[in-house]
Design an enzyme around this catalytic site. Structure first.
Site, PDB file in Angstrom:
ATOM      1  CB  SER A 191      -0.881  -0.013   1.253  1.00  0.00           C
ATOM      2  OG  SER A 191      -1.409   1.270   1.499  1.00  0.00           O
ATOM      3  CE1 TYR A 251      -6.371   5.146  -1.693  1.00  0.00           C
ATOM      4  CE2 TYR A 251      -4.807   4.570   0.018  1.00  0.00           C
ATOM      5  CZ  TYR A 251      -6.043   4.429  -0.561  1.00  0.00           C
ATOM      6  OH  TYR A 251      -6.948   3.565  -0.017  1.00  0.00           O
ATOM      7  CB  THR A 271      -6.881   2.978  -4.670  1.00  0.00           C
ATOM      8  OG1 THR A 271      -6.114   1.801  -4.459  1.00  0.00           O
ATOM      9  CG2 THR A 271      -8.201   2.860  -3.908  1.00  0.00           C
ATOM     10  NE  ARG A 283     -11.965   3.738   7.783  1.00  0.00           N
ATOM     11  CZ  ARG A 283     -10.916   4.080   7.034  1.00  0.00           C
ATOM     12  NH1 ARG A 283     -10.063   4.967   7.457  1.00  0.00           N
ATOM     13  NH2 ARG A 283     -10.701   3.501   5.882  1.00  0.00           N
ATOM     14  CE  LYS A 340      -7.757  -2.613  -3.666  1.00  0.00           C
ATOM     15  NZ  LYS A 340      -8.411  -1.753  -2.686  1.00  0.00           N
ATOM     16  CG  HIS A 348     -11.379   0.888  -0.158  1.00  0.00           C
ATOM     17  ND1 HIS A 348     -10.650   1.643  -1.030  1.00  0.00           N
ATOM     18  CD2 HIS A 348     -10.607   0.777   0.949  1.00  0.00           C
ATOM     19  CE1 HIS A 348      -9.498   1.992  -0.463  1.00  0.00           C
ATOM     20  NE2 HIS A 348      -9.450   1.466   0.730  1.00  0.00           N
ATOM     21  CG  ASP A 373     -10.922  -6.224  -3.044  1.00  0.00           C
ATOM     22  OD1 ASP A 373     -12.017  -5.649  -2.964  1.00  0.00           O
ATOM     23  OD2 ASP A 373      -9.834  -5.622  -3.075  1.00  0.00           O
ATOM     24  N   GLY A 420     -14.994  -9.468   0.970  1.00  0.00           N
ATOM     25  CA  GLY A 420     -15.737 -10.525   1.655  1.00  0.00           C
ATOM     26  C   GLY A 420     -15.204 -11.932   1.465  1.00  0.00           C
TER      27      GLY A 420
HETATM   28  C1  LIG Z   1      -7.300  -2.242   7.396  1.00  0.00           C
HETATM   29  C2  LIG Z   1      -7.474  -2.035   5.916  1.00  0.00           C
HETATM   30  C3  LIG Z   1      -6.681  -1.084   5.267  1.00  0.00           C
HETATM   31  C4  LIG Z   1      -6.830  -0.898   3.874  1.00  0.00           C
HETATM   32  N1  LIG Z   1      -5.989  -0.024   3.232  1.00  0.00           N
HETATM   33  C5  LIG Z   1      -6.046   0.088   1.871  1.00  0.00           C
HETATM   34  C6  LIG Z   1      -5.096   0.882   1.164  1.00  0.00           C
HETATM   35  O1  LIG Z   1      -4.177   1.464   1.754  1.00  0.00           O
HETATM   36  N2  LIG Z   1      -5.230   0.975  -0.182  1.00  0.00           N
HETATM   37  C7  LIG Z   1      -6.229   0.312  -0.883  1.00  0.00           C
HETATM   38  O2  LIG Z   1      -6.307   0.432  -2.114  1.00  0.00           O
HETATM   39  N3  LIG Z   1      -7.114  -0.474  -0.229  1.00  0.00           N
HETATM   40  C8  LIG Z   1      -7.041  -0.613   1.111  1.00  0.00           C
HETATM   41  N4  LIG Z   1      -7.919  -1.449   1.763  1.00  0.00           N
HETATM   42  C9  LIG Z   1      -8.918  -2.214   0.974  1.00  0.00           C
HETATM   43  C10 LIG Z   1      -8.352  -3.573   0.548  1.00  0.00           C
HETATM   44  O3  LIG Z   1      -7.326  -3.429  -0.409  1.00  0.00           O
HETATM   45  C11 LIG Z   1      -9.436  -4.481  -0.053  1.00  0.00           C
HETATM   46  O4  LIG Z   1     -10.060  -3.796  -1.119  1.00  0.00           O
HETATM   47  C12 LIG Z   1     -10.510  -4.921   0.961  1.00  0.00           C
HETATM   48  O5  LIG Z   1      -9.936  -5.139   2.225  1.00  0.00           O
HETATM   49  C13 LIG Z   1     -11.201  -6.199   0.478  1.00  0.00           C
HETATM   50  O6  LIG Z   1     -12.228  -6.577   1.336  1.00  0.00           O
HETATM   51  P1  LIG Z   1     -12.094  -7.720   2.477  1.00  0.00           P
HETATM   52  O7  LIG Z   1     -11.285  -7.079   3.586  1.00  0.00           O
HETATM   53  O8  LIG Z   1     -13.486  -8.002   2.844  1.00  0.00           O
HETATM   54  O9  LIG Z   1     -11.351  -8.872   1.868  1.00  0.00           O
HETATM   55  C14 LIG Z   1      -7.794  -1.645   3.147  1.00  0.00           C
HETATM   56  C15 LIG Z   1      -8.579  -2.596   3.824  1.00  0.00           C
HETATM   57  C16 LIG Z   1      -8.418  -2.810   5.179  1.00  0.00           C
HETATM   58  C17 LIG Z   1      -9.256  -3.869   5.853  1.00  0.00           C
END
Ligand SMILES: Cc1cc2nc3c(=O)[nH]c(=O)nc-3n(C[C@H](O)[C@H](O)[C@H](O)COP(=O)(O)O)c2cc1C
Length: 384
Positions: free
Chosen positions: A107, A129, A155, A164, A254, A278, A309, A311
């Site tokens: 990331s 980002y 992204t 949040r 993404k 996300h 992605d 779930g």
């Molecule tokens: C704690 C956390 C931090 C995340 N940080 C980023 C990030 O920095 N950049 C990004 O593109 N997606 C981020 N995501 C989204 C993930 O890349 C992904 O799309 C998502 O977690 C998929 O869903 P799932 O957790 O249900 O598998 C983050 C997700 C979580 C849970």
């Protein structure tokens, strides 16, 4: 090894270890968590119609993704804040992915320099980002390329900061700010306080925003300088095309949820998309990703790579996404639970659980190769 038989049990182990505020940061989405729940429910609603008596003694999980063979149709998704879950969490995730023969996506918000993560070995991708000062993002791209990342993810689904509320209510701010409530939360989780925070303090200080030049690196507990804040609200297809033209490797958008956006992504030269909301962390009430996957597949299937992605918690979820036309899935929380519960071995355990479940699901649906996981495995629902 953690005493966990599945991802849900790893989630429980991670919950016990983390302060409630840190756990909520991983687990929750935004506002009323409608999309987080919908992503999971949509998978549960999808049922399969297995094929039988096809000789499944030998099952091969490997497949080609973006020009290279991977050991299973999975990669670890980009996640920020990994360093809050485990000491040098990004490195632990990268090593576990390398050991499992799948890619790890770094990331932009990682807390270890991309050059250092690259030393973990394995196939690396980089997620971008945009900082307000675009030159910083361009420099991060250059560093990622020089470190061997072969694919860039831009992204697209965080145009403005997400809501949040729970973080504020629990006494945590982002960057992580500790108030009186969160201090209590931290001291009542001594394994985390000593094992994660304690190790940082002993080894030179709290994690930093790694992908910035040294003079701009704020720690995860300090506000970054303004020009080093993420500003994505001016980002549009023209700018993304400029990034595409600048990046020499594979390029993925993404956060795509519509067929027409997937077509535009290919039109500006992207190699594919991640169908993603996300993990329910940007727009609450976004449709579950599995429900929009067929639209994206019919828009660009066969012409561009489709990652998915949102779930994924079971091997059956992976097989369902592939049956709907995804080429591979990204793992967000599933591997983070392993990380928070036990570091690198915990991530390896999460990946081993998912691989075993995919293999079993393939066996029970008469699929010997990933190519044989096809749409006809899904049962038609009564409202089809
Ligand atoms: C704690 C956390 C931090 C995340 N940080 C980023 C990030 O920095 N950049 C990004 O593109 N997606 C981020 N995501 C989204 C993930 O890349 C992904 O799309 C998502 O977690 C998929 O869903 P799932 O957790 O249900 O598998 C983050 C997700 C979580 C849970």
């Amino acid at each position: 090894m953690i005493d966990a038989l599945n991802i849900r049990e790893l989630q429980q182990a991670s919950r016990a270890r983390l302060p409630a505020g840190v756990h909520a940061f991983v687990e929750r989405g935004v506002e009323d968590d409608i999309s987080v729940a919908a992503n999971l429910a949509a998978f549960r609603d999808l049922k399969m119609q297995p094929r039988v008596l096809r000789g499944v003694a030998s099952i091969d999980l490997s497949t080609d993704i973006l020009g290279q063979r991977v050991c299973a149709p999975m990669a670890i998704a980009p996640t920020g804040g990994n360093g809050m879950l485990w000491y040098r969490g990004d490195e632990a995730l990268a090593r576990a992915a390398a050991a499992a023969g799948i890619p790890f996506t770094i990331s932009t918000a990682s807390s270890i320099d991309v050059e250092e993560i690259a030393r973990a070995g394995g196939r690396l991708w980089f997620q971008l980002y945009m900082w307000e000062d675009r030159k910083l993002s361009h420099a991060a791209m250059d560093r990622a390329w020089a470190s061997g990342c072969d694919t860039l993810f831009i992204t697209a689904d965080m145009a403005v900061p997400p809501n949040r509320e729970f973080m504020r209510r629990m006494g945590f701010g982002l960057p992580f700010k500790v108030g009186r409530r969160s201090l209590l939360d931290i001291v009542s989780h001594p394994r985390w306080a000593l094992g994660v925070m304690g190790r940082y303090v002993l080894n030179g200080g709290l994690p930093r925003q790694a992908n910035l030049p040294l003079e701009l690196k704020g720690t995860l507990t300090r506000d970054p300088q303004r020009r080093a804040s993420f500003v994505n609200d001016t980002l549009d297809w023209d700018e993304v095309k400029g990034l595409r033209d600048r990046w020499k490797g594979k390029f993925i958008v993404k956060g795509v949820m519509r067929g027409e956006d997937a077509q535009t992504a290919l039109a500006i030269g992207a190699d594919g998309v991640v169908v993603s909301n996300h993990g329910g962390r940007s727009l609450d009430c976004s449709a579950p990703t599995v429900s929009v996957l067929p639209e994206v597949v019919s828009a660009i299937g066969g012409r561009g790579t489709i990652l998915f992605d949102g779930g994924i918690r079971r091997g059956t979820d992976v097989v369902k996404a592939l049956a709907l036309g995804a080429d591979a899935v990204l793992l967000g929380r599933a591997t983070l639970y392993g990380l928070a519960a036990a570091g690198q071995p915990g991530v390896e355990q999460a990946l081993a659980i998912l691989k075993a479940e995919i293999r079993r699901t393939m066996g029970l649906t008469g699929s010997r190769t990933i190519a044989e996981v096809s749409r006809d495995l899904l049962a038609h629902s009564s409202d089809d």
